[in-house]
Enzyme design. Structure first.
Site, PDB file in Angstrom:
ATOM      1  N   PHE A  99       0.823  -1.205   0.000  1.00 24.08           N
ATOM      2  CA  PHE A  99       0.000   0.000   0.000  1.00 24.08           C
ATOM      3  C   PHE A  99       0.859   1.258   0.000  1.00 24.08           C
ATOM      4  O   PHE A  99       0.742   2.122  -0.880  1.00 24.08           O
ATOM      5  CB  PHE A  99      -0.943  -0.007   1.210  1.00 24.08           C
ATOM      6  CG  PHE A  99      -1.602   1.321   1.440  1.00 24.08           C
ATOM      7  CD1 PHE A  99      -2.475   1.848   0.486  1.00 24.08           C
ATOM      8  CD2 PHE A  99      -1.342   2.065   2.583  1.00 24.08           C
ATOM      9  CE1 PHE A  99      -3.080   3.087   0.683  1.00 24.08           C
ATOM     10  CE2 PHE A  99      -1.945   3.303   2.782  1.00 24.08           C
ATOM     11  CZ  PHE A  99      -2.811   3.822   1.831  1.00 24.08           C
ATOM     12  N   CYS A 231      -8.043   2.547  13.752  1.00 25.35           N
ATOM     13  CA  CYS A 231      -8.293   1.308  14.511  1.00 25.35           C
ATOM     14  C   CYS A 231      -9.223   0.390  13.734  1.00 25.35           C
ATOM     15  O   CYS A 231     -10.248   0.821  13.207  1.00 25.35           O
ATOM     16  CB  CYS A 231      -8.924   1.681  15.861  1.00 25.35           C
ATOM     17  SG  CYS A 231      -9.211   0.237  16.909  1.00 25.35           S
ATOM     18  N   SER A 238      -5.759  -7.695   9.281  1.00 26.37           N
ATOM     19  CA  SER A 238      -5.029  -8.283   8.146  1.00 26.37           C
ATOM     20  C   SER A 238      -5.903  -8.524   6.925  1.00 26.37           C
ATOM     21  O   SER A 238      -5.645  -9.428   6.133  1.00 26.37           O
ATOM     22  CB  SER A 238      -4.343  -9.606   8.551  1.00 26.37           C
ATOM     23  OG  SER A 238      -3.530  -9.377   9.659  1.00 26.37           O
ATOM     24  N   LYS A 239      -6.977  -7.761   6.817  1.00 25.53           N
ATOM     25  CA  LYS A 239      -7.846  -7.899   5.640  1.00 25.53           C
ATOM     26  C   LYS A 239      -7.722  -6.681   4.739  1.00 25.53           C
ATOM     27  O   LYS A 239      -8.597  -6.419   3.912  1.00 25.53           O
ATOM     28  CB  LYS A 239      -9.304  -8.052   6.088  1.00 25.53           C
ATOM     29  CG  LYS A 239      -9.572  -9.317   6.880  1.00 25.53           C
ATOM     30  CD  LYS A 239     -11.055  -9.379   7.248  1.00 25.53           C
ATOM     31  CE  LYS A 239     -11.357 -10.493   8.229  1.00 25.53           C
ATOM     32  NZ  LYS A 239     -10.984 -11.820   7.745  1.00 25.53           N
ATOM     33  N   LEU A 241      -8.121  -3.580   5.439  1.00 20.82           N
ATOM     34  CA  LEU A 241      -9.105  -2.509   5.667  1.00 20.82           C
ATOM     35  C   LEU A 241      -8.409  -1.176   5.945  1.00 20.82           C
ATOM     36  O   LEU A 241      -8.909  -0.120   5.572  1.00 20.82           O
ATOM     37  CB  LEU A 241      -9.984  -2.860   6.867  1.00 20.82           C
ATOM     38  CG  LEU A 241     -11.382  -3.385   6.610  1.00 20.82           C
ATOM     39  CD1 LEU A 241     -12.105  -3.638   7.937  1.00 20.82           C
ATOM     40  CD2 LEU A 241     -12.194  -2.405   5.769  1.00 20.82           C
ATOM     41  N   ALA A 242      -7.251  -1.250   6.622  1.00 19.57           N
ATOM     42  CA  ALA A 242      -6.550  -0.006   7.000  1.00 19.57           C
ATOM     43  C   ALA A 242      -6.249   0.859   5.763  1.00 19.57           C
ATOM     44  O   ALA A 242      -6.533   2.062   5.771  1.00 19.57           O
ATOM     45  CB  ALA A 242      -5.285  -0.330   7.787  1.00 19.57           C
ATOM     46  N   LEU A 496      -1.447  13.344  20.029  1.00 22.85           N
ATOM     47  CA  LEU A 496      -2.059  12.636  21.151  1.00 22.85           C
ATOM     48  C   LEU A 496      -2.172  11.130  20.899  1.00 22.85           C
ATOM     49  O   LEU A 496      -2.381  10.716  19.786  1.00 22.85           O
ATOM     50  CB  LEU A 496      -3.451  13.221  21.388  1.00 22.85           C
ATOM     51  CG  LEU A 496      -3.433  14.734  21.647  1.00 22.85           C
ATOM     52  CD1 LEU A 496      -4.846  15.284  21.583  1.00 22.85           C
ATOM     53  CD2 LEU A 496      -2.797  15.039  22.994  1.00 22.85           C
TER      54      LEU A 496
HETATM   55  C1  LIG Z   1      -3.242  -0.351  12.708  1.00 20.49           C
HETATM   56  C2  LIG Z   1      -4.348  -1.268  12.191  1.00 20.49           C
HETATM   57  C3  LIG Z   1      -5.582  -0.437  11.877  1.00 20.49           C
HETATM   58  C4  LIG Z   1      -3.860  -1.929  10.907  1.00 20.49           C
HETATM   59  O1  LIG Z   1      -4.834  -2.826  10.471  1.00 20.49           O
HETATM   60  P1  LIG Z   1      -4.452  -4.330  10.025  1.00 20.49           P
HETATM   61  O2  LIG Z   1      -5.700  -5.088   9.902  1.00 20.49           O
HETATM   62  O3  LIG Z   1      -3.430  -4.797  10.987  1.00 20.49           O
HETATM   63  O4  LIG Z   1      -3.722  -4.123   8.615  1.00 20.49           O
HETATM   64  P2  LIG Z   1      -4.389  -4.184   7.151  1.00 20.49           P
HETATM   65  O5  LIG Z   1      -4.311  -5.537   6.605  1.00 20.49           O
HETATM   66  O6  LIG Z   1      -5.741  -3.569   7.174  1.00 20.49           O
HETATM   67  O7  LIG Z   1      -3.419  -3.194   6.335  1.00 20.49           O
HETATM   68  C5  LIG Z   1      -2.060  -3.383   6.255  1.00 20.49           C
HETATM   69  C6  LIG Z   1      -1.433  -2.121   5.712  1.00 20.49           C
HETATM   70  O8  LIG Z   1      -1.673  -1.041   6.621  1.00 20.49           O
HETATM   71  C7  LIG Z   1      -0.428  -0.477   7.000  1.00 20.49           C
HETATM   72  N1  LIG Z   1      -0.475  -0.050   8.403  1.00 20.49           N
HETATM   73  C8  LIG Z   1      -0.513  -0.815   9.491  1.00 20.49           C
HETATM   74  N2  LIG Z   1      -0.517  -0.051  10.597  1.00 20.49           N
HETATM   75  C9  LIG Z   1      -0.467   1.219  10.169  1.00 20.49           C
HETATM   76  C10 LIG Z   1      -0.411   2.447  10.836  1.00 20.49           C
HETATM   77  N3  LIG Z   1      -0.408   2.529  12.167  1.00 20.49           N
HETATM   78  N4  LIG Z   1      -0.386   3.569  10.100  1.00 20.49           N
HETATM   79  C11 LIG Z   1      -0.386   3.507   8.763  1.00 20.49           C
HETATM   80  N5  LIG Z   1      -0.402   2.352   8.061  1.00 20.49           N
HETATM   81  C12 LIG Z   1      -0.440   1.228   8.776  1.00 20.49           C
HETATM   82  C13 LIG Z   1       0.552  -1.601   6.829  1.00 20.49           C
HETATM   83  O9  LIG Z   1       1.873  -1.112   6.729  1.00 20.49           O
HETATM   84  C14 LIG Z   1       0.061  -2.257   5.573  1.00 20.49           C
HETATM   85  O10 LIG Z   1       0.440  -1.532   4.417  1.00 20.49           O
HETATM   86  P3  LIG Z   1       1.747  -1.990   3.543  1.00 20.49           P
HETATM   87  O11 LIG Z   1       1.400  -3.305   2.958  1.00 20.49           O
HETATM   88  O12 LIG Z   1       1.954  -0.911   2.547  1.00 20.49           O
HETATM   89  O13 LIG Z   1       2.877  -2.081   4.522  1.00 20.49           O
HETATM   90  C15 LIG Z   1      -4.725  -2.378  13.217  1.00 20.49           C
HETATM   91  O14 LIG Z   1      -3.622  -3.232  13.383  1.00 20.49           O
HETATM   92  C16 LIG Z   1      -5.112  -1.810  14.568  1.00 20.49           C
HETATM   93  O15 LIG Z   1      -6.245  -1.382  14.762  1.00 20.49           O
HETATM   94  N6  LIG Z   1      -4.153  -1.861  15.535  1.00 20.49           N
HETATM   95  C17 LIG Z   1      -4.385  -1.324  16.859  1.00 20.49           C
HETATM   96  C18 LIG Z   1      -4.436   0.163  16.823  1.00 20.49           C
HETATM   97  C19 LIG Z   1      -3.206   0.793  16.184  1.00 20.49           C
HETATM   98  O16 LIG Z   1      -2.091   0.336  16.333  1.00 20.49           O
HETATM   99  N7  LIG Z   1      -3.467   1.906  15.486  1.00 20.49           N
HETATM  100  C20 LIG Z   1      -2.422   2.700  14.869  1.00 20.49           C
HETATM  101  C21 LIG Z   1      -1.982   3.708  15.831  1.00 20.49           C
HETATM  102  S1  LIG Z   1      -0.623   4.597  15.185  1.00 20.49           S
END
Ligand SMILES: CC(C)(COP(=O)(O)OP(=O)(O)OC[C@H]1O[C@@H](n2cnc3c(N)ncnc32)[C@H](O)[C@@H]1OP(=O)(O)O)[C@@H](O)C(=O)NCCC(=O)NCCS
Length: 496
Positions: A99, A231, A238-239, A241-242, A496
């Site tokens: 991404f 979040c 890991s789907k 969605l982020a 924050l």
């Molecule tokens: C962060 C979070 C939303 C990522 O969602 P996920 O289901 O783990 O990851 P997804 O499969 O949807 O997406 C993966 C992509 O998002 C990116 N990503 C993961 N965390 C990220 C973050 N904090 N900021 C920006 N991008 C992020 C990954 O690098 C990956 O992209 P890439 O392939 O280019 O490297 C999820 O792990 C979460 O809710 N974690 C707890 C809260 C958190 O850590 N929030 C971020 C605070 S800084």
């Protein structure tokens, strides 16, 4: 404790070849700290006695550079281990961001020859008008945080699913009043509080937010979006969605004519403009040990720790009092002047901004000023905010009450302002006094720990006030802006 991001101790699985370990590097960083503070101590003693300084002055630029290199190495190792990105071969594939490789961000290893946007701004009618498609069982929503029911939904999503430390012992527990404060500064937009609900039962399962902010990087003032609270519910990880959430908030930002963003994170993405380290100052060592946040060092005892971390009963700075909303004009001037020395920092453009962010808000932000008793001029200001963490699976404690250092500013008296060495000496002495009082006030308010990053001038007081380095790092990012590297002590932005 998660320090947005402090992801606890790196697990040793898939560790790199062991010639250099994270421990070795951390020890090296500590040694550098020790040497630097010894030299500094000697210099200060000499200065205090009015003696000439015999040793060569530490070249702050060299020291900072060395420190940054070491910290970057420790961080790289730690992150690689945490994300499992260190392969059996011991190499990290830095290019493997499906991404982020498609986004207007500086890619790993890319040099910044000239600062500026990566993609140009486009007129509103050329911005994609339709939201990005979601998998069919989900739908977009705007979370109305002025509605009590919806703020509670958001609180519940975050309290159960937001940032945890690596060992899943602590999870951030931003309160509903905190979220209201953080998401509704002057100029806030409901369309930037983006949620994802399950279409069938409307359950809120993901969130991302933006707020408008004026942030300067080097010489450029950006009116950008600060992105936070990304979040995704644990069951939907890991789907991919982020990336959809990030693209949607970007689109909504473009619709408002905003093409840059600032965000922070514990993970290393392409490419941080700065990396800061967390430091923790124990206020309630017994509870911190019981929560497994700290350990009793070998050759020490709980009672020795209690003694070590005891603070005074009352603050000692003459003229110190709680900030009032009427102080906004003076605080704004003081703060903007102080922040102007950093390479990335907010600009408080109106008194309303200052009143919103910095006037005391019960259970959210704590702010104090020093008022000169004769002139009534405000000479100093400091603040901290409340961010508890849930303690997961601990029989004795459910919550850890943490204070986080927020903004501060001091006025440098004319006498000291004329010479850079005098300015530095005054800054260190004054900030140490003020932050000693901040610890007293935080203890009075029943905080268990006081956290700070090594940004702004924090390195000047963290050792003297018995902060210890944590294992968390915070990376700062700018979206769609090429920006030269910034050292931690040149970061003036607190997110924050
Ligand atoms: C962060 C979070 C939303 C990522 O969602 P996920 O289901 O783990 O990851 P997804 O499969 O949807 O997406 C993966 C992509 O998002 C990116 N990503 C993961 N965390 C990220 C973050 N904090 N900021 C920006 N991008 C992020 C990954 O690098 C990956 O992209 P890439 O392939 O280019 O490297 C999820 O792990 C979460 O809710 N974690 C707890 C809260 C958190 O850590 N929030 C971020 C605070 S800084």
């Amino acid at each position: 404790m998660p320090s947005k991001k402090d992801k606890g101790k790196a697990k040793a699985t898939d560790a790199p070849p062991k010639e250099i370990t994270q421990k070795d590097l951390e020890k090296l960083a500590k040694d550098v700290d020790k040497i630097a503070s010894k030299v500094q101590h000697r210099q200060e003693k000499a200065l205090a006695k009015g003696e000439p300084i015999k040793e060569k002055k530490i070249d702050p630029a060299k020291e900072a550079e060395m420190r940054k290199k070491i910290e970057a190495m420790v961080q790289a190792l730690s992150n690689m281990e945490q994300t499992g990105a260190i392969k059996a071969s011991g190499r990290k594939d830095m290019g493997d961001h499906k991404f982020w490789n498609t986004q207007p961000v500086l890619q790993h290893g890319e040099d910044v020859t000239e600062e500026g946007p990566i993609d140009p701004a486009v007129p509103r009618d050329q911005v994609q008008q339709e939201p990005y498609p979601l998998p069919k069982e989900f739908e977009w929503c705007e979370v109305d945080i002025q509605d009590d029911k919806q703020i509670i939904e958001l609180y519940q999503l975050l309290t159960m699913n937001y940032v945890e430390d690596d060992d899943a012992q602590f999870r951030f527990d931003y309160s509903a009043p905190f979220l209201k404060w953080a998401l509704q500064p002057p100029g806030w937009r409901k369309s930037w509080h983006v949620g994802v609900r399950v279409s069938s039962n409307k359950k809120l399962v993901a969130f991302i937010s933006g707020i408008p902010a004026a942030v300067r990087s080097h010489k450029t003032l950006h009116h950008l979006t600060e992105i936070n609270y990304l979040c995704v519910h644990k069951k939907l990880r890991s789907k991919r969605l982020a990336p959809v959430l990030i693209k949607e908030i970007t689109r909504r930002s473009h619709l408002e004519g905003v093409f840059q963003a600032a965000y922070t994170g514990g993970i290393v993405l392409p490419t941080p403009i700065a990396t800061c380290r967390y430091y923790h100052r124990s206020l309630n060592p017994k509870k911190l040990v019981e929560c497994n946040f700290s350990r009793v060092p070998r050759n020490s005892t709980i009672s020795a720790m209690v003694k070590k971390f005891k603070v005074a009963e009352q603050p000692s700075t003459p003229g110190l009092r709680e900030m009032k909303p009427e102080d906004a004009t003076q605080v704004r001037e003081l703060l903007n002047k102080y922040l102007s020395k950093f390479d990335v920092a907010p600009v408080f453009e109106t008194d309303d901004d200052v009143r919103h962010w910095l006037a005391p808000t019960p259970e959210v932000v704590w702010s104090y000023v020093v008022e000169d008793t004769k002139t009534h001029k405000i000479t100093d200001f400091f603040s901290f905010y409340t961010l508890p963490s849930s303690v997961i699976g601990n029989d004795k404690h459910k919550s850890l009450n943490a204070a986080y250092m927020f903004y501060y500013a001091i006025d440098i008296p004319e006498k000291e302002a004329a010479d850079s060495y005098d300015t530095a000496r005054y800054t260190k002495q004054r900030l140490t006094e003020l932050m000693r009082d901040a610890l007293v006030l935080a203890k009075q308010a029943d905080f268990d720990v006081f956290n700070a990053l090594n940004l702004m001038d924090n390195s000047m007081f963290i050792d003297d006030l018995k902060f210890g380095p944590g294992d968390g790092y915070l990376n700062y990012y700018l979206y769609n802006w090429k920006c030269r590297d910034i050292k931690p002590h040149k970061v003036g932005l607190v997110m924050l």
